[in-house]
Structures are given as C-alpha cells and as structure tokens.
Design an enzyme around this catalytic site. Structure first.
Site, PDB file in Angstrom:
ATOM      1  N   ASN A   1     -47.178 -31.775  55.964  1.00  0.00           N
ATOM      2  CA  ASN A   1     -46.140 -32.842  56.430  1.00  0.00           C
ATOM      3  C   ASN A   1     -44.991 -33.004  56.507  1.00  0.00           C
ATOM      4  OD1 ASN A   1     -46.034 -35.825  56.945  1.00  0.00           O
ATOM      5  ND2 ASN A   1     -46.477 -36.313  54.415  1.00  0.00           N
TER       6      ASN A   1
ATOM      7  N   ASN B   1     -29.760 -26.848  23.775  1.00  0.00           N
ATOM      8  CA  ASN B   1     -30.186 -26.605  25.266  1.00  0.00           C
ATOM      9  C   ASN B   1     -30.801 -25.710  26.168  1.00  0.00           C
ATOM     10  OD1 ASN B   1     -29.751 -29.459  24.669  1.00  0.00           O
ATOM     11  ND2 ASN B   1     -28.073 -29.390  25.945  1.00  0.00           N
TER      12      ASN B   1
ATOM     13  N   ARG C   1     -50.147 -24.263  33.544  1.00  0.00           N
ATOM     14  CA  ARG C   1     -49.363 -23.652  32.772  1.00  0.00           C
ATOM     15  C   ARG C   1     -47.631 -24.311  32.142  1.00  0.00           C
ATOM     16  NH1 ARG C   1     -43.691 -22.455  33.621  1.00  0.00           N
ATOM     17  NH2 ARG C   1     -43.258 -20.318  33.644  1.00  0.00           N
TER      18      ARG C   1
ATOM     19  N   ASP D   1     -44.481 -24.451  31.244  1.00  0.00           N
ATOM     20  CA  ASP D   1     -43.046 -23.714  30.823  1.00  0.00           C
ATOM     21  C   ASP D   1     -42.934 -23.310  29.581  1.00  0.00           C
ATOM     22  OD1 ASP D   1     -41.118 -23.143  32.439  1.00  0.00           O
ATOM     23  OD2 ASP D   1     -39.960 -24.688  31.733  1.00  0.00           O
TER      24      ASP D   1
ATOM     25  N   LYS E   1     -41.607 -21.067  24.189  1.00  0.00           N
ATOM     26  CA  LYS E   1     -40.455 -20.525  22.709  1.00  0.00           C
ATOM     27  C   LYS E   1     -39.306 -21.355  22.858  1.00  0.00           C
ATOM     28  CE  LYS E   1     -37.565 -16.400  22.072  1.00  0.00           C
ATOM     29  NZ  LYS E   1     -37.508 -15.067  23.037  1.00  0.00           N
TER      30      LYS E   1
ATOM     31  N   GLU F   1     -45.418 -19.822  28.750  1.00  0.00           N
ATOM     32  CA  GLU F   1     -44.453 -19.164  29.476  1.00  0.00           C
ATOM     33  C   GLU F   1     -43.013 -18.603  28.166  1.00  0.00           C
ATOM     34  OE1 GLU F   1     -39.673 -18.459  31.228  1.00  0.00           O
ATOM     35  OE2 GLU F   1     -40.825 -20.508  30.777  1.00  0.00           O
TER      36      GLU F   1
END
Length: 711
Positions: free
Chosen positions: A57, A220, A254, A256, A259, A284
């Site tokens: 589209n 971060n 899933r 992200d 860890k 992940e």
C-alpha cells in the site's frame, strides 16, 4: 530435555518412508482452525522485517527524510507494510513454502524524526518506539493489523510480534532536542521525555559497557532511552500495552533485549501474560560464537519464556558457513544445550537473522544454505527462517542484511527444502518432540536421529564439497524396511535399507549430500511431548501435547494431585492446574485404560499474581568471594532454602557497595518474611542476625523495601 520411556520395536515387516502419510490419522500438533498458541515445536517460523518485504500500500509510505525511494538508502523506510504480507499470504508464497508462523517487526508507533548521522537513519526496523499502544502508521492502521492477523489465521499461520520494552528511542542526557528525546506516549498522550525526567520513567546511569549483567540491565543500551521498569507507571503501561496486542489475536511474542531488563520484572510480565491469555514468548539474549553464559540458561529456565537459541545458530554457522568448527563441535552443543535448557524443545533456532551476517555469502555456494536449512528443520527447537534466505539473499551486517526482499521464486532449491521438511515436521512428531542421538560422525559427516516413541527421523549430512564417504556400521531405531529420501533426492539423498536388528546397509554419502528418512506409527500408550505454558497458578489452563492419550478421558496429575480435565483427545489435553502448593511439579498422563506416561518435569506453580519488588540492603559488607542473596518464607524467595536463594544481588549501578539490591518477582498483596545471606564460591552461608524482615507486597504495581544488614 524431556525423557520418555523408549519402546522396543519388534516389527519385522518391510516399511517404506511413504508410510508417513499415516500421520494424517493422528491429527498433528495443530488442528486446522485451532492454532496452538503455547506450542510451536511443529511450526516453521518465518521472520519478516516488515519494511523490507513487500510494499502493498504505497499510500502509507512516509515522505521526506524518512523515506528512500527504491530503497537506495537502507537506513530509511523502504515501503514494506502489513498489506504486503497479507498479499504474500493470500497468493500462496508463504503457505506453499510451509510457513506456519510469521515473526514480524515491532508493530508499535516509532519516532518520526531521523538521526543526525551520515545516513539520516530512520526507525524502519521498529525498535525506536514512541507509543506502544498505537500502530506504526507506515506499516498500516490497527484495522490493517487486524486484517493481517485474520488473513494469517485463515491460512493456518500464527503471528508473532516483536516487542521491545527495554527502551524507547535514541536520546541524549544533555540535549533535549536530539531526535525526539526518547519521549514516551500513552495512546497519544505524552508521559514524558528523557531529559527533565522528574517522574523517573527512565534510567539515568549512562551507557552500558557490557562489563557485567548489572551494567547491561541498569544502563542505556547504546544511546537508547532505557525504561525504568520499577516505576509504577512504566510497569503498568507496558503490561497493558502487551495485552492490547494480545487482544488483537497475536499468537506469540519475541521479546527484545531480555538480557538488558530486570529478571524479576520480566517474570512478573510473563505472569501477567499467562494470567491474561498465554502466548508463546521467546526472548533475545545475544551470544557470540562459543559463548556459554549460565545467566542465559537460568533466565530460560526460570523466567517463564524461552530464548532465541544463539548457541545452536552460532555453532551451525561455524560448521556450515565459516568452516571454523566441525560436526563434533555441533554434536557437543546439542548435548550441552539438552542439559542446560529445561525446555530445549522451546528454544527458537535459526541460521541467520537481522542482527548478524546473512548465511549466504556473496559468491558462495548455495548448497551450504540448503544443508543448513535441512539441519535446522530437522533439529530440536522451534526453527526460524529469516526472510529471503530461501532466495539466497546476501548481506553482511546492519543494514546490508536487511535489504528489500529480492524475489519470490518458488522454484529455488532452498524454498523446496523448506517446503518438504516443513511438511515432515508437521506430520512426524519425532521432529517436534524427539530426543537427538548421534548415530555416525566425523568432521564432515553427521548422522543423527530424532525419536519420539515409535516415530523416528534419521538425517545424514555431508558438508564436504569434494569428499565422498562410505557410511558403514550405522544403526537406527527405524524398523526393518526400505526408506526413500523425504527430500525426494533434492539434495542427492538416496534410499536406504534397514535390517531387522536396526543395522543400515552400507551406503555412500556424496559431497554436499543430505538424506532424510522417516517412519511413524500410532502410539498405544501415553507419551507427553510438550507442556505449555510451563509456569502458572492454581486454576490456570495448561495444554499437554503428545500421543497415545486415547479418546476417552483419563487422568492428569501434577505430582500426586489430579487436575481437572477441560478437554481430552488422543493428541492433546487441556487441564486446569490443581490446588497444590507453590513449587515445581512433574506432570503425568494416565489413559482411561490405566497406562501411565513418563513424567514431564519442572512445571512451576506460583503462589499467586506476581509483582516486581526491589529489595535493598545497606551496610552488607563482604569478604572476597562473597555475595549477598535474599531468601524468605514464600516459594518465590526459596522457602528458606539457601540453595534456592535469589541472587547474587547487585552493588554497582543503582546503589553502590556496601548497599546491595535486586528486583524479584514475588506474590502480590502478601505479608512476607525474609533475610539476607552471604554466600561464598564454595556455597558456605552466613546469615544475618536478628528477626526476620517483614514486608507486605503491593498489589498490581511495583514495590521497594530498604533495610539494614543485621549484624
């Protein structure tokens, strides 16, 4: 890995692999129109970077600096959208390949600004969220997303979404005008930005150096604004957001960067999902080549979610792509992960993805891709195929590994390998549930067998491009008979002959050859292949898949306690968790005729709804080699068992030594007692003195308690 009672096969008839068609009588792990949201072991997942698949589209394409016409700048949007995926579902490209699940980019609204770098990078990948409760308009509307889910389900395809609750978008502590300042919105209403963060929605501890687990969680990730999951507003916002997408009918998530988020908060998130509407969830946790991380295994076994199996993916790449290891190393990995992961069948396997070089190398041999796909699709775990692998797409590193889909040719050999082995995976439970046994091995050749009850799949792979090997002395669990290659000779596999004692007549395995031979038969005794989810509370529904349960209702027990049966068929049982104490339980199935399965172990029963609480202890001094742990009077804190104490606690980022802290998932609204202990590397324990600490946990929010170590 789950162990089941091996059955002795005494049949002396001559069987051919064409008997596989008898599996249609079994009703495979998935019945049409009844997609199993907690068991993906028989599925083939296809990972799609939405923006790089099909532009279905053009009217929703971004304009200006966000967009690259012709996809000449791979760091900008190129036009792919949900309508494009719908088109490829409806035209048969995905279904004909045998895809039964798609994993798509995070669907949430992302930032509209571009980065001030050489490429003017945009958020095409979906990982720079600004509003987790709104759709990415460049992928489509919420109605478009619903149409995608509906179109997929109509074709028997499950939908997995990427979800990235670790962070929002790039931000700078000192420059509020940098991109969008990491701002977070709640369905259009601004909650806050990274600078002037009076409500502490974000962490402000600088960027991680990846030097420790703690450093990666509370700092971060690169320049991404790191969300503070212990903030009550953020905690509730993210949990409500994921439930909004579950309401759209998704079948999996899933997660992200698992860890880089507190383990305790993530377990409370999984409890929230399981309480609401369980879906298969995998995280992940990146591992480099040959990297083994005990924290990775602990997370997979204790968090309530599975993981992307980087140990599998990296090792298979070493063997078949990079030639930096051989089949001995691969076989060792198979053995090691079977021991390390309680639910190795639920770990998601792959040969490449959006965060690594594509498997196919420019100018390389496509046969290596074919071999890798054959191994992937016949190995334990949930196989995931990255879009374009079936078209031999190339590209090293981000963004070259995320090019626009090159073609949709159904005649590539890789496409046909997936097609044939996806069918076998759906129809022979040995591939979904079976143990793995090495049958013949050298550096170039790997012959392995998957077996579940009477179901058997034997696979032989020769990675050499020049050497022919004579396979002699091979034994198998296949009954006596002649077996044709399930790939139909696509990778040069031939027919094999099996004798009455399981011996296989000698045969040659040529360069690059792969052979797959299979047998299946009806089970007469119950055998459990999978349980999902593997964490819950009293009254939660649990799905048990396997074979030989019988058509009449029997009994399911958690330990010694019978569960209420919600539904029962020969291949699938749904039960409610019985009224048992919190802890881990073995599950057994007893048929109506009195035959009992082997135990399926480690189902975790929680005390009640979970919340994340930060426990902080001041003035806890330690000697070299000692760490601080917490233990208490509830199951989630180890029930006073020091071997099950939670820790080691942290002392570097949010608080500094001798103050220690940890975020733990604990039962809500409950008065708990606890103490801190010191443990050394030999397991020696020193208790703090004094009375037990007492704390009443919050309800439906996060909490924090700070105490002093009692000398």
């Amino acid at each position: 890995m789950r162990r089941w009672l091996s059955l002795v096969l005494s049949m002396s008839f001559v069987f051919s692999a064409i008997f596989i068609v008898s599996d249609t009588q079994k009703v495979t792990v998935e019945a049409a129109g009844n997609l199993n949201k907690v068991n993906f072991t028989s599925d083939v997942v296809y990972q799609i970077v939405v923006d790089r698949f099909v532009d279905g589209n053009t009217s929703n394409n971004p304009s200006g600096a966000l967009f690259s016409s012709g996809c000449t700048n791979l760091r900008k949007y190129c036009g792919g959208d949900w309508q494009g995926i719908i088109n490829k579902i409806n035209d048969g490209y995905l279904t004909d390949m045998g895809v039964t699940a798609i994993w798509i980019s995070q669907p949430v609204e992302n930032v509209f600004s571009v980065m001030n770098d050489a490429s003017g990078s945009a958020s095409y990948h979906g990982y720079w969220a600004r509003d987790f409760k709104k759709p990415n308009p460049f992928f489509g509307t919420l109605s478009d997303f619903q149409r995608l889910v509906d179109a997929a389900h109509a074709k028997g395809i499950k939908v997995i979404i990427d979800f990235a609750p670790n962070h929002t978008s790039p931000a700078s502590e000192t420059n509020p005008s940098y991109m969008e300042n990491g701002r977070l919105y709640d369905n259009g209403t601004l909650l806050g930005g990274y600078t002037n963060d009076a409500n502490m929605y974000f962490h402000h501890n600088g960027g991680t150096t990846f030097s420790s687990l703690e450093d990666g969680i509370y700092r971060n990730l690169f320049d991404l604004a790191d969300l503070n999951h212990q903030n009550p507003v953020i905690d509730r916002y993210l949990k409500d957001a994921v439930k909004m997408w579950i309401d759209m009918g998704i079948d999996g998530i899933r997660m992200d960067a698992v860890k880089h988020m507190p383990f305790g908060w993530q377990k409370s998130l999984m409890d929230e999902i399981d309480n609401y509407r369980p879906v298969f969830t995998f995280g992940e946790w990146f591992l480099s080549e040959n990297e083994v991380d005990a924290n990775n295994h602990y997370f997979a076994n204790e968090s309530g979610m599975s993981l992307l199996d980087f140990r599998f993916g990296q090792k298979l790449r070493q063997v078949l792509r990079n030639n930096s290891d051989n089949w001995y190393g691969f076989n060792q990995m198979i053995q090691d992960t079977a021991s390390a992961y309680d639910e190795v069948l639920d770990q998601v396997t792959f040969i490449d993805n959006h965060d690594m070089d594509r498997f196919m190398i420019d100018g390389g041999d496509p046969r290596k891709v074919d071999m890798a796909l054959a191994v992937l699709l016949t190995s334990r775990g949930v196989p995931n195929i990255y879009y374009g692998t079936e078209q031999y797409m190339t590209g090293n590193g981000d963004p070259n590994n995320r090019k626009m889909m090159s073609s949709f040719n159904k005649n590539t050999r890789a496409y046909q390998v997936i097609q044939k082995l996806s069918s076998l995976r759906r129809n022979n439970p040995a591939l979904a549930y079976g143990d793995t046994e090495q049958r013949w091995i050298n550096g170039d050749v790997y012959v392995y067998e998957r077996q579940f009850g009477k179901d058997v799949v034997l696979v032989a792979v020769n990675r050499s491009s020049s050497s022919n090997y004579s396979i002699t002395g091979l034994f198998t669990a296949l009954p006596a008979g002649t077996y044709t290659d399930q790939l139909g000779g696509l990778l040069d596999g031939n027919t094999i002959q099996v004798g009455s004692n399981g011996s296989v007549n000698a045969f040659d395995l040529g360069p690059g050859e792969v052979g797959v031979w299979a047998y299946s038969a009806t089970e007469s005794t119950p055998i459990i292949g999978h349980v999902g989810p593997m964490m819950g509370q009293v009254g939660h529904q649990v799905t048990i898949d396997g074979e030989g349960f019988g058509t009449n209702t029997g009994t399911v027990k958690f330990g010694t306690t019978a569960a209420n049966v919600v539904s029962w068929s020969n291949n699938q049982i749904v039960v409610a968790v019985p009224n048992v104490s919190p802890g881990k339980y073995n599950i057994t199935v007893q048929s109506s005729s009195g035959q009992t399965s082997a135990a399926y172990d480690n189902f975790e029963v929680l005390t009640n709804d979970q919340v994340s609480v930060r426990f902080v202890v001041n003035n806890a001094t330690t000697n070299l080699g000692q760490n601080i742990y917490i233990v208490g009077n509830v199951y989630e804190l180890g029930n006073w068992d020091t071997s099950k104490a939670i820790g080691p606690m942290f002392n570097q980022v949010v608080y500094s030594y001798p103050t220690w802290y940890i975020d733990v998932s604990v039962p809500e609204g409950k008065t708990i007692e606890f103490k801190f202990i010191k443990k050394d590397s030999q397991g020696n324990v020193t208790w703090e003195s004094g009375s037990n600490h007492v704390y009443t946990t919050p309800t439906n929010t996060t909490g924090k308690i700070i105490v002093d170590w009692q000398n």
